[in-house]
Structure formats: structure tokens, C-alpha cells
Design a protein around this motif. Structure first.
Motif, PDB file in Angstrom:
ATOM      1  N   UNK A  20       0.818  -1.113  -0.120  1.00 50.46           N
ATOM      2  CA  UNK A  20      -0.009  -0.140  -0.038  1.00 50.46           C
ATOM      3  C   UNK A  20       0.785   1.346   0.007  1.00 50.46           C
ATOM      4  N   UNK A  21       1.914   1.391   0.692  1.00 50.91           N
ATOM      5  CA  UNK A  21       2.788   2.290   0.814  1.00 50.91           C
ATOM      6  C   UNK A  21       3.627   2.641  -0.482  1.00 50.91           C
ATOM      7  N   UNK A  22       3.882   1.679  -1.280  1.00 47.62           N
ATOM      8  CA  UNK A  22       4.500   1.894  -2.712  1.00 47.62           C
ATOM      9  C   UNK A  22       3.392   2.508  -3.658  1.00 47.62           C
ATOM     10  N   UNK A  23       2.342   1.799  -3.565  1.00 53.43           N
ATOM     11  CA  UNK A  23       1.348   2.211  -4.450  1.00 53.43           C
ATOM     12  C   UNK A  23       0.794   3.478  -4.297  1.00 53.43           C
ATOM     13  N   UNK A  24       0.582   3.938  -2.967  1.00 53.77           N
ATOM     14  CA  UNK A  24      -0.101   5.445  -2.675  1.00 53.77           C
ATOM     15  C   UNK A  24       1.018   6.345  -3.127  1.00 53.77           C
ATOM     16  N   UNK A  25       2.326   6.128  -2.988  1.00 60.71           N
ATOM     17  CA  UNK A  25       3.261   6.841  -3.502  1.00 60.71           C
ATOM     18  C   UNK A  25       3.427   7.063  -4.977  1.00 60.71           C
ATOM     19  N   UNK A  26       3.226   5.992  -5.644  1.00 62.09           N
ATOM     20  CA  UNK A  26       3.268   5.949  -7.343  1.00 62.09           C
ATOM     21  C   UNK A  26       1.946   6.802  -7.848  1.00 62.09           C
ATOM     22  N   UNK A  27       0.743   6.355  -6.850  1.00 55.12           N
ATOM     23  CA  UNK A  27      -0.471   6.768  -7.623  1.00 55.12           C
ATOM     24  C   UNK A  27      -0.296   8.463  -7.460  1.00 55.12           C
TER      25      UNK A  27
ATOM     26  N   UNK B 233       8.196   6.258   1.989  1.00 55.66           N
ATOM     27  CA  UNK B 233       8.750   5.491   0.709  1.00 55.66           C
ATOM     28  C   UNK B 233       9.165   6.820  -0.159  1.00 55.66           C
ATOM     29  N   UNK B 234      10.306   7.033  -1.047  1.00 54.50           N
ATOM     30  CA  UNK B 234      10.411   7.941  -1.731  1.00 54.50           C
ATOM     31  C   UNK B 234      10.608   7.375  -3.215  1.00 54.50           C
ATOM     32  N   UNK B 235      11.373   8.295  -4.158  1.00 50.85           N
ATOM     33  CA  UNK B 235      11.011   8.061  -5.538  1.00 50.85           C
ATOM     34  C   UNK B 235      12.221   6.773  -5.762  1.00 50.85           C
ATOM     35  N   UNK B 236      12.902   6.336  -4.612  1.00 50.90           N
ATOM     36  CA  UNK B 236      13.482   5.138  -5.087  1.00 50.90           C
ATOM     37  C   UNK B 236      12.413   4.041  -5.360  1.00 50.90           C
ATOM     38  N   UNK B 237      11.206   3.947  -4.890  1.00 52.47           N
ATOM     39  CA  UNK B 237      10.279   3.174  -5.118  1.00 52.47           C
ATOM     40  C   UNK B 237       9.446   3.597  -6.207  1.00 52.47           C
ATOM     41  N   UNK B 238       9.566   4.397  -6.924  1.00 51.63           N
ATOM     42  CA  UNK B 238       8.792   4.903  -8.052  1.00 51.63           C
ATOM     43  C   UNK B 238       9.190   4.308  -9.432  1.00 51.63           C
ATOM     44  N   UNK B 239       8.217   3.593 -10.192  1.00 53.10           N
ATOM     45  CA  UNK B 239       8.697   3.134 -11.302  1.00 53.10           C
ATOM     46  C   UNK B 239       8.914   4.225 -12.548  1.00 53.10           C
TER      47      UNK B 239
ATOM     48  N   UNK C  51      11.074  -5.195  -7.278  1.00 50.80           N
ATOM     49  CA  UNK C  51      10.556  -6.498  -6.748  1.00 50.80           C
ATOM     50  C   UNK C  51      11.588  -7.336  -5.900  1.00 50.80           C
ATOM     51  N   UNK C  52      12.774  -7.360  -6.653  1.00 49.11           N
ATOM     52  CA  UNK C  52      13.520  -8.219  -6.008  1.00 49.11           C
ATOM     53  C   UNK C  52      14.843  -7.846  -5.249  1.00 49.11           C
ATOM     54  N   UNK C  53      14.971  -6.523  -5.221  1.00 46.03           N
ATOM     55  CA  UNK C  53      15.977  -6.056  -4.486  1.00 46.03           C
ATOM     56  C   UNK C  53      15.427  -4.997  -3.530  1.00 46.03           C
ATOM     57  N   UNK C  54      14.718  -3.938  -4.075  1.00 43.39           N
ATOM     58  CA  UNK C  54      14.332  -2.803  -3.167  1.00 43.39           C
ATOM     59  C   UNK C  54      13.204  -3.164  -2.323  1.00 43.39           C
ATOM     60  N   UNK C  55      12.186  -4.096  -2.543  1.00 46.96           N
ATOM     61  CA  UNK C  55      11.042  -4.308  -1.611  1.00 46.96           C
ATOM     62  C   UNK C  55      11.694  -5.574  -0.638  1.00 46.96           C
ATOM     63  N   UNK C  56      12.470  -6.172  -0.831  1.00 46.04           N
ATOM     64  CA  UNK C  56      13.203  -7.045   0.429  1.00 46.04           C
ATOM     65  C   UNK C  56      13.777  -6.403   1.261  1.00 46.04           C
ATOM     66  N   UNK C  57      14.659  -5.255   0.769  1.00 41.48           N
ATOM     67  CA  UNK C  57      15.335  -4.557   1.596  1.00 41.48           C
ATOM     68  C   UNK C  57      14.541  -3.558   2.490  1.00 41.48           C
ATOM     69  N   UNK C  58      13.435  -3.313   1.810  1.00 42.56           N
ATOM     70  CA  UNK C  58      12.283  -2.506   2.696  1.00 42.56           C
ATOM     71  C   UNK C  58      11.951  -3.418   3.590  1.00 42.56           C
ATOM     72  N   UNK C  59      11.432  -4.532   3.171  1.00 44.15           N
ATOM     73  CA  UNK C  59      10.703  -5.313   4.057  1.00 44.15           C
ATOM     74  C   UNK C  59      11.660  -5.806   5.402  1.00 44.15           C
ATOM     75  N   UNK C  60      12.883  -5.863   5.268  1.00 43.13           N
ATOM     76  CA  UNK C  60      13.643  -6.135   6.343  1.00 43.13           C
ATOM     77  C   UNK C  60      14.264  -4.944   6.987  1.00 43.13           C
ATOM     78  N   UNK C  61      13.793  -3.738   6.604  1.00 47.62           N
ATOM     79  CA  UNK C  61      14.071  -2.464   7.440  1.00 47.62           C
ATOM     80  C   UNK C  61      13.289  -2.166   8.685  1.00 47.62           C
ATOM     81  N   UNK C  62      13.613  -2.427   9.810  1.00 44.67           N
ATOM     82  CA  UNK C  62      12.783  -2.109  11.151  1.00 44.67           C
ATOM     83  C   UNK C  62      12.630  -0.611  11.294  1.00 44.67           C
ATOM     84  N   UNK C  63      13.747   0.143  10.928  1.00 43.29           N
ATOM     85  CA  UNK C  63      13.823   1.453  11.199  1.00 43.29           C
ATOM     86  C   UNK C  63      12.903   2.483  10.259  1.00 43.29           C
ATOM     87  N   UNK C  64      12.446   2.037   9.386  1.00 44.92           N
ATOM     88  CA  UNK C  64      11.497   2.650   8.238  1.00 44.92           C
ATOM     89  C   UNK C  64      10.650   3.375   8.844  1.00 44.92           C
TER      90      UNK C  64
END
Length: 229
Positions: free
Chosen positions: A14-21, A77-83, A190-203
Motif C-alpha cells: 500500500x505504501x509503494x502504491x500510494x506513493x506511485x499514484x 517511501x520516496x522516489x527510490x520506489x517509483x517506477x 520487486x527483487x531488490x528494493x522491496x526485500x530491503x524495505x521489508x527487512x528494514x525495522x527503522x523505516x
């Protein structure tokens, strides 16, 4: 454990989608500026781009409501997660905010390139929504399913005006390397940024909504008779 995993996944999604929308409809404001200046007599083209903008805004509002019902706000999340952010940066060598709208208006090859970027991004979004609608975690949330069903219904009209412009002006379709680049950007997320975000407890989470302070953000939705919710 499975419940935590599901909730974490949906939170990130949801966080990635709302940023991109949000990025989508605010970036299309600049596209509209270019279209109106270059093709002021093409009311049909302008109306289609306005419809695209209104839909992106509608989708943003749906995700905003989804977070509100969960009693929380999106992760910051920021533009790092924007397609579209990544695609534009690679294709133009600058950020979306750094694009020179006057230059894009003046040079057909730049507007042509922008049309291909938008079209590929929207088509990628459609394919991704189809995948998400089959995802068991997404299917566990009826409201989220409804949001993605609406996005899937809206999406085909989003790349149509840009493909139409390319055809009308005898411009080429995307080449294999542009499609490959689109695929690379998606895979990187999908395979790099999302897993890193998933494992980041400080976000951290956002402390405000991205549309706070915007002047009349629903103007195109009202003009077209579309309700943003």
C-alpha cells in the motif's frame, strides 16, 4: 508469524502504491501543461490525458482511505520506489521534477520519448495488478481487492492516448531495449528494493498525507464527473 508477514507485506504494498499514484497524477499535471501548449486544438487528446490524471488521483484517494481505515499512515517511501521516477531518470538523465517542460514541448523527439515511457509504465502496472489480484495476501483484504479491481478496469485507458499520439504522428513503438529497461526497473523494485524495505525495522511512517497543501487536487475529477472515492 504468517499474520505478521501478511500485514507487513500489505503495508509495504500500500505504501509503494500510494506513493506511485500520487507521483502519477502530479507528474501528469506537467504532461497536461505540455499537451495544452503544443496541441491546444486537440480537445480529445487533452480530455484523455485529463481522464488519466483524474483516475490516478482517484486511486491515490482510495489507498489513502485504506490506510485511514487501518488507523495508520503509509511508510515514508520516496522516489527510490517509483517506477516512473526511475524510468524518466534513465531515459532523460534527470528527475521528473527536473524535466524542462518547455524543452519537451519544443522537441517532438522528447515528447515522443515521454509518451513511450508513460505507455510502458501503465502497461506494466496493468500486468502487475493482474498478478496482485491472484495473491493470497491481497485476496484476504476485500477492500484492497476492490481497489485493485478498479485500477485494473481503469488502466487500459491510461496508455491509450499516448499510443494514439505515437500512431497519429507516425512515431515508432517502443523498441526491445526500452521494454527490457522497463522489465529491469520492475525486477529491481520487486527483487531488490522491496526485500530491503521489508527487512528494514527503522523505516518511519509519514506524519502527513502527500496531498496536504495541494490546491484543488480534484479539479479534473469534478470536471469529468468522476468521484474520487
Amino acid at each position: 508469524m504468517l499474520t505478521w508477514f501478511r500485514d507487513r507485506y500489505l503495508d509495504l504494498l500500500g505504501s509503494i502504491y500510494i506513493y506511485n499514484e500520487h507521483r502519477g497524477y502530479t507528474a501528469i499535471d506537467r504532461v497536461l501543461e505540455a499537451v495544452r501548449a503544443r496541441y491546444p486544438e486537440d480537445a480529445e487528446f487533452i480530455a484523455k490525458v485529463e481522464r488519466h490524471r483524474a483516475d490516478e488521483r482517484k486511486h491515490y484517494v482510495m489507498f489513502k482511505r485504506w490506510f485511514e481505515l487501518r488507523g495508520t499512515r503509509p511508510l515514508a517511501v520516496d522516489r527510490m520506489f517509483g517506477h516512473i521516477d526511475r524510468f524518466v531518470e534513465i531515459m532523460f538523465g534527470r528527475t521528473i521534477d527536473g524535466l524542462d517542460t518547455k524543452e519537451v514541448i519544443a522537441r517532438d523527439e522528447l515528447f515522443e520519448r515521454l509518451c513511450r515511457v508513460i505507455s510502458l509504465t501503465e502497461q506494466r502496472g496493468y500486468k502487475q495488478v493482474e498478478i496482485l489480484l491472484a495473491n493470497r495476501f491481497v485476496k484476504s483484504d476485500p477492500q484492497l481487492v476492490r481497489i485493485f479491481e478498479i485500477i485494473k478496469q481503469d488502466e487500459p485507458s491510461h496508455w491509450a492516448p499516448y499510443d494514439g499520439w505515437l500512431k497519429q504522428h507516425a512515431r515508432r513503438e517502443p523498441r526491445w531495449w526500452e521494454r527490457a529497461l522497463d522489465g529491469f526497473i520492475h525486477s529491481e523494485l520487486l527483487f531488490l528494493k522491496l526485500p530491503l524495505l521489508f527487512l528494514n525495522p527503522f523505516m518511519k511512517r509519514r506524519t502527513s498525507w502527500r496531498d496536504e497543501g495541494e490546491v484543488d487536487p480534484d479539479r479534473y475529477s469534478r470536471k469529468l464527473g468522476a468521484h474520487p472515492a
